[in-house]
Design a protein around this motif. Structure first.
Motif, PDB file in Angstrom:
ATOM      1  N   PHE A 202       0.747  -1.145  -0.024  1.00  0.00           N
ATOM      2  CA  PHE A 202      -0.267   0.037   0.179  1.00  0.00           C
ATOM      3  C   PHE A 202       1.014   1.182  -0.024  1.00  0.00           C
ATOM      4  N   ILE A 203       0.162   2.409  -0.241  1.00  0.00           N
ATOM      5  CA  ILE A 203       0.981   3.762  -0.528  1.00  0.00           C
ATOM      6  C   ILE A 203       1.539   3.913   1.142  1.00  0.00           C
ATOM      7  N   PRO A 204       2.754   4.756   0.859  1.00  0.00           N
ATOM      8  CA  PRO A 204       3.679   5.247   1.857  1.00  0.00           C
ATOM      9  C   PRO A 204       2.825   5.491   3.157  1.00  0.00           C
ATOM     10  N   GLY A 205       3.098   5.042   4.340  1.00  0.00           N
ATOM     11  CA  GLY A 205       2.127   5.624   5.519  1.00  0.00           C
ATOM     12  C   GLY A 205       1.127   4.920   5.828  1.00  0.00           C
ATOM     13  N   PHE A 206       0.482   4.169   5.003  1.00  0.00           N
ATOM     14  CA  PHE A 206      -0.722   3.273   5.192  1.00  0.00           C
ATOM     15  C   PHE A 206      -0.477   2.177   6.190  1.00  0.00           C
ATOM     16  N   GLU A 207       0.352   1.330   5.839  1.00  0.00           N
ATOM     17  CA  GLU A 207       0.669  -0.030   6.652  1.00  0.00           C
ATOM     18  C   GLU A 207       1.338   0.593   8.031  1.00  0.00           C
ATOM     19  N   ASP A 208       2.167   1.590   8.014  1.00  0.00           N
ATOM     20  CA  ASP A 208       2.641   1.907   9.197  1.00  0.00           C
ATOM     21  C   ASP A 208       1.737   2.433  10.332  1.00  0.00           C
ATOM     22  N   GLN A 209       0.322   2.776   9.993  1.00  0.00           N
ATOM     23  CA  GLN A 209      -0.531   3.440  10.749  1.00  0.00           C
ATOM     24  C   GLN A 209      -1.467   2.016  11.141  1.00  0.00           C
ATOM     25  N   LEU A 210      -1.367   1.155  10.768  1.00  0.00           N
ATOM     26  CA  LEU A 210      -2.037  -0.017  11.279  1.00  0.00           C
ATOM     27  C   LEU A 210      -0.962  -0.922  12.233  1.00  0.00           C
ATOM     28  N   VAL A 211       0.190  -0.681  12.471  1.00  0.00           N
ATOM     29  CA  VAL A 211       0.998  -1.262  13.357  1.00  0.00           C
ATOM     30  C   VAL A 211       0.344  -0.896  14.709  1.00  0.00           C
ATOM     31  N   GLY A 212       0.259  -1.785  15.766  1.00  0.00           N
ATOM     32  CA  GLY A 212      -0.342  -1.459  17.153  1.00  0.00           C
ATOM     33  C   GLY A 212      -1.797  -1.749  17.328  1.00  0.00           C
ATOM     34  N   LEU A 213      -2.520  -1.836  16.155  1.00  0.00           N
ATOM     35  CA  LEU A 213      -4.016  -2.026  16.114  1.00  0.00           C
ATOM     36  C   LEU A 213      -4.077  -3.586  16.480  1.00  0.00           C
ATOM     37  N   LYS A 214      -5.497  -3.899  16.992  1.00  0.00           N
ATOM     38  CA  LYS A 214      -5.705  -5.366  17.437  1.00  0.00           C
ATOM     39  C   LYS A 214      -7.196  -5.462  16.962  1.00  0.00           C
ATOM     40  N   ALA A 215      -7.468  -6.795  16.657  1.00  0.00           N
ATOM     41  CA  ALA A 215      -8.991  -7.087  16.129  1.00  0.00           C
ATOM     42  C   ALA A 215     -10.220  -6.360  16.765  1.00  0.00           C
ATOM     43  N   GLY A 216     -10.983  -5.907  15.982  1.00  0.00           N
ATOM     44  CA  GLY A 216     -12.104  -4.798  16.675  1.00  0.00           C
ATOM     45  C   GLY A 216     -11.731  -3.310  16.876  1.00  0.00           C
ATOM     46  N   ASP A 217     -10.474  -3.185  16.651  1.00  0.00           N
ATOM     47  CA  ASP A 217     -10.029  -1.496  16.550  1.00  0.00           C
ATOM     48  C   ASP A 217     -10.537  -1.189  15.187  1.00  0.00           C
ATOM     49  N   GLU A 218     -10.798   0.430  15.397  1.00  0.00           N
ATOM     50  CA  GLU A 218     -11.273   1.282  14.525  1.00  0.00           C
ATOM     51  C   GLU A 218     -10.494   2.561  14.210  1.00  0.00           C
ATOM     52  N   LYS A 219     -10.021   2.944  13.257  1.00  0.00           N
ATOM     53  CA  LYS A 219      -9.048   3.928  13.212  1.00  0.00           C
ATOM     54  C   LYS A 219      -9.285   4.745  11.847  1.00  0.00           C
ATOM     55  N   THR A 220      -9.115   5.911  11.750  1.00  0.00           N
ATOM     56  CA  THR A 220      -9.194   6.685  10.539  1.00  0.00           C
ATOM     57  C   THR A 220      -7.866   7.120   9.989  1.00  0.00           C
ATOM     58  N   ILE A 221      -7.204   6.537   9.211  1.00  0.00           N
ATOM     59  CA  ILE A 221      -5.867   6.806   8.613  1.00  0.00           C
ATOM     60  C   ILE A 221      -5.789   7.874   7.599  1.00  0.00           C
ATOM     61  N   THR A 222      -4.742   8.806   7.748  1.00  0.00           N
ATOM     62  CA  THR A 222      -4.648   9.799   6.742  1.00  0.00           C
ATOM     63  C   THR A 222      -3.472   9.705   6.111  1.00  0.00           C
ATOM     64  N   VAL A 223      -3.492   9.819   4.725  1.00  0.00           N
ATOM     65  CA  VAL A 223      -2.358   9.507   3.639  1.00  0.00           C
ATOM     66  C   VAL A 223      -2.334  10.431   2.463  1.00  0.00           C
ATOM     67  N   THR A 224      -1.183  10.459   1.855  1.00  0.00           N
ATOM     68  CA  THR A 224      -1.185  11.418   0.699  1.00  0.00           C
ATOM     69  C   THR A 224      -0.804  10.426  -0.465  1.00  0.00           C
ATOM     70  N   PHE A 225      -1.485  10.469  -1.538  1.00  0.00           N
ATOM     71  CA  PHE A 225      -1.181   9.698  -2.658  1.00  0.00           C
ATOM     72  C   PHE A 225       0.032  10.246  -3.221  1.00  0.00           C
ATOM     73  N   PRO A 226       1.017   9.477  -3.883  1.00  0.00           N
ATOM     74  CA  PRO A 226       2.114   9.953  -4.609  1.00  0.00           C
ATOM     75  C   PRO A 226       1.698  10.770  -5.658  1.00  0.00           C
ATOM     76  N   ALA A 227       2.361  11.874  -6.172  1.00  0.00           N
ATOM     77  CA  ALA A 227       2.052  12.704  -7.161  1.00  0.00           C
ATOM     78  C   ALA A 227       2.062  11.823  -8.670  1.00  0.00           C
ATOM     79  N   ASP A 228       2.738  10.839  -8.657  1.00  0.00           N
ATOM     80  CA  ASP A 228       2.747   9.828 -10.025  1.00  0.00           C
ATOM     81  C   ASP A 228       1.789   8.675  -9.984  1.00  0.00           C
ATOM     82  N   TYR A 229       0.904   8.791  -8.998  1.00  0.00           N
ATOM     83  CA  TYR A 229      -0.106   7.704  -8.739  1.00  0.00           C
ATOM     84  C   TYR A 229      -0.863   7.596 -10.029  1.00  0.00           C
ATOM     85  N   PRO A 230      -1.017   6.316 -10.646  1.00  0.00           N
ATOM     86  CA  PRO A 230      -1.778   6.162 -11.793  1.00  0.00           C
ATOM     87  C   PRO A 230      -3.297   6.754 -12.021  1.00  0.00           C
ATOM     88  N   ALA A 231      -4.071   6.540 -10.740  1.00  0.00           N
ATOM     89  CA  ALA A 231      -5.287   7.497 -10.895  1.00  0.00           C
ATOM     90  C   ALA A 231      -5.230   8.890 -10.534  1.00  0.00           C
TER      91      ALA A 231
END
Length: 498
Positions: A202-231
């Protein structure tokens, strides 16, 4: 028939062809005599139709056929009689004045047309004994094989559900909804998505913000798409992902043994290692071949200097430029972003196009003199490889090859070229040199004479690297998105350069 050369400048030729009206009329009469016994016309017995009546009924259409046949067949015959080969299809120019056309079809005026073409330059082959190349060879260690086997084994790794917090290496199962400016976007939603933390999928920053979570946790993750992202609608944008973790699983240890091999469909660990070693050898062999080929092409480029047919160069240049322009458009970048200008880029690609054409002609001449041929079996195998790339479209592809003469040539050319390189390797001075993997993989930019091959103008991608005979391999970039979901998957690229 009169054949008059009206232009001979460099490789350019212009030929004026004149067929007297009387000759055209004689050809017409011969054709009409041939069909006299075959036509059936009311009021006349077979074979008794007057010639004048036949000419009145069919003269014009027969003359049109004659003109088309002459225009189709005579250029080849004229060039053959002159001992010339045209670099491209000769251009034919004839009158478009309707009154003159009618007179020609009525055999009342000489039929004239002009051939314009460029001849292939004469190439005097030089000795190849002075060409010296270095073949880089890598010794593949058991440690490297085991390292690659472990990577292969990741696909067969077992995971066991755990109660604690997610750490790098753990597999997380989750639902997520992606939003930009608070609005969910297409492709940004998934359920039961599985992701191994630290895999970089996944894009940079997404996976790092999942570290430390456990089953049942909910979290809003904020990331920035790369400038050269295909979409393009997401490139460079900040986005949020509402994530619900459903399961965390820890990885089991992986050991290289027969059990692992059987999970991968093989009989033993030794067989698994043998296959992996073969794949590594093939990869390194391909890189070695590319570097060898480049050295050969560079030295051939120095050996042979001659005028190249402008039409071939123009076609090659247009192919390069179209791809470069498409690359820039897709990335949303400009020439300035690539530290150059359009004018400088055009100059570089013009030189590259000339080099490719010249090398293509040289390789063609070397191959022809050496008796290099592409067998039908080799063609069939190459076409089969094409079919494998487009499952479900086999019938259309085969029909394309049957109906388009140039399609088969596009398959034959790279095979022919590789066989010419094989021939040259038997004649030139080849020195083996042991190198490390890192040295083999080292970037050659700056060593090759065509180092400007799209690096400045085309972002992350070289222009279609080929001579007429496809003398150089292309670098490519391919976006990879698992399940074809847009968002948070990271853009992945895999380049292969000659």
């Amino acid at each position: 028939m009169q054949v008059i050369e009206t232009l001979a400048e460099g490789l350019k030729r212009e030929i004026k062809v004149v067929i007297p009206a009387k000759d055209m009329e004689n050809k017409l009469n011969e054709r009409l005599a041939d069909v006299k016994d075959k036509v059936r016309i009311n009021g006349f017995r077979p074979g008794k139709v007057p010639a004048g009546h036949l000419k009145k009924l069919y003269g014009k259409s027969v003359m049109v056929d004659l003109v088309n046949e002459i225009v189709r067949d005579q250029p080849t015959q004229i060039l053959s009689s002159r001992g010339e080969k045209s670099a491209t299809q000769p251009e034919i120019d004839m009158t478009e004045d309707q009154a003159e056309v009618e007179k020609i079809l009525a055999a009342q005026q000489d039929f004239e047309f002009t051939l314009s073409y460029e001849v292939l330059p004469p190439i005097e082959l030089k000795s190849n004994t002075g060409i010296k190349v270095t073949r880089e060879v890598v010794d593949i260690s058991d440690d490297e094989v085991n390292e690659q086997v472990l990577k292969v084994a990741e696909s067969a790794r077992d995971y066991a559900e755990k109660k604690g917090k997610a750490a790098n290496g753990d597999r997380v199962k989750m639902d997520y909804v992606g939003k930009v400016d608070g609005v969910a976007f297409d492709g940004g939603t998934d359920q039961d998505a599985e992701l191994v933390l630290g895999s970089g999928r996944f894009i940079p920053g997404f996976e790092d913000q999942l570290v430390g979570l456990k089953a049942g946790d909910e979290k809003t993750i904020t990331v920035t798409f790369p400038a050269d992202y295909p979409a393009k609608n997401l490139a460079g944008k900040e986005a949020t992902f509402d994530v619900t973790v459903k399961e965390v699983a820890a990885p089991a240890d992986v050991e290289i043994n027969d059990e692992l091999a059987k999970k991968l469909g093989l009989e033993s660990a030794d067989r698994l290692k043998e296959i992996v070693r073969g794949q590594i050898e093939s990869q390194y062999g391909s890189l070695t071949r590319q570097k060898l080929k480049r050295q050969i092409l560079d030295q051939l480029d120095e050996l042979y200097k001659f005028e190249t047919p402008s039409k071939l160069v123009e076609a090659e240049y247009n192919g390069i430029w179209n791809q470069v322009s498409n690359d820039l458009a897709q990335s949303g970048k400009t020439f300035e972003d690539e530290d150059t200008t359009e004018e400088k880029a055009r100059e570089e690609y013009q030189k590259l196009a000339e080099r490719r054409v010249r090398l293509g002609l040289v390789l063609s001449e070397i191959g022809e003199k050496a008796g290099v041929e592409v067998s039908e079996d080799e063609m069939q195998r190459a076409i089969y490889e094409q079919l494998r790339q487009y499952p479900g479209q086999e019938k259309q592809i085969l029909e394309f090859f049957r109906s388009q003469p140039g399609a088969a040539a596009s398959i034959r050319a790279p095979i022919f070229e590789e066989k010419v390189i094989d021939h040259l390797l038997t004649e030139i001075n080849v020195t083996d040199k042991k190198v490390t993997k890192e040295e083999l993989l080292a970037d050659e930019e700056g060593e090759a004479s065509d180092k400007a091959d799209a690096k400045k103008a085309a972002p992350k991608k070289k222009a279609a690297a080929k001579t007429e005979a496809s003398a150089e391999a292309a670098e490519g970039e391919e976006a990879a998105a698992p399940k074809k979901k847009a968002a948070p998957k990271k853009k992945a690229s895999e380049d292969s350069a000659e």
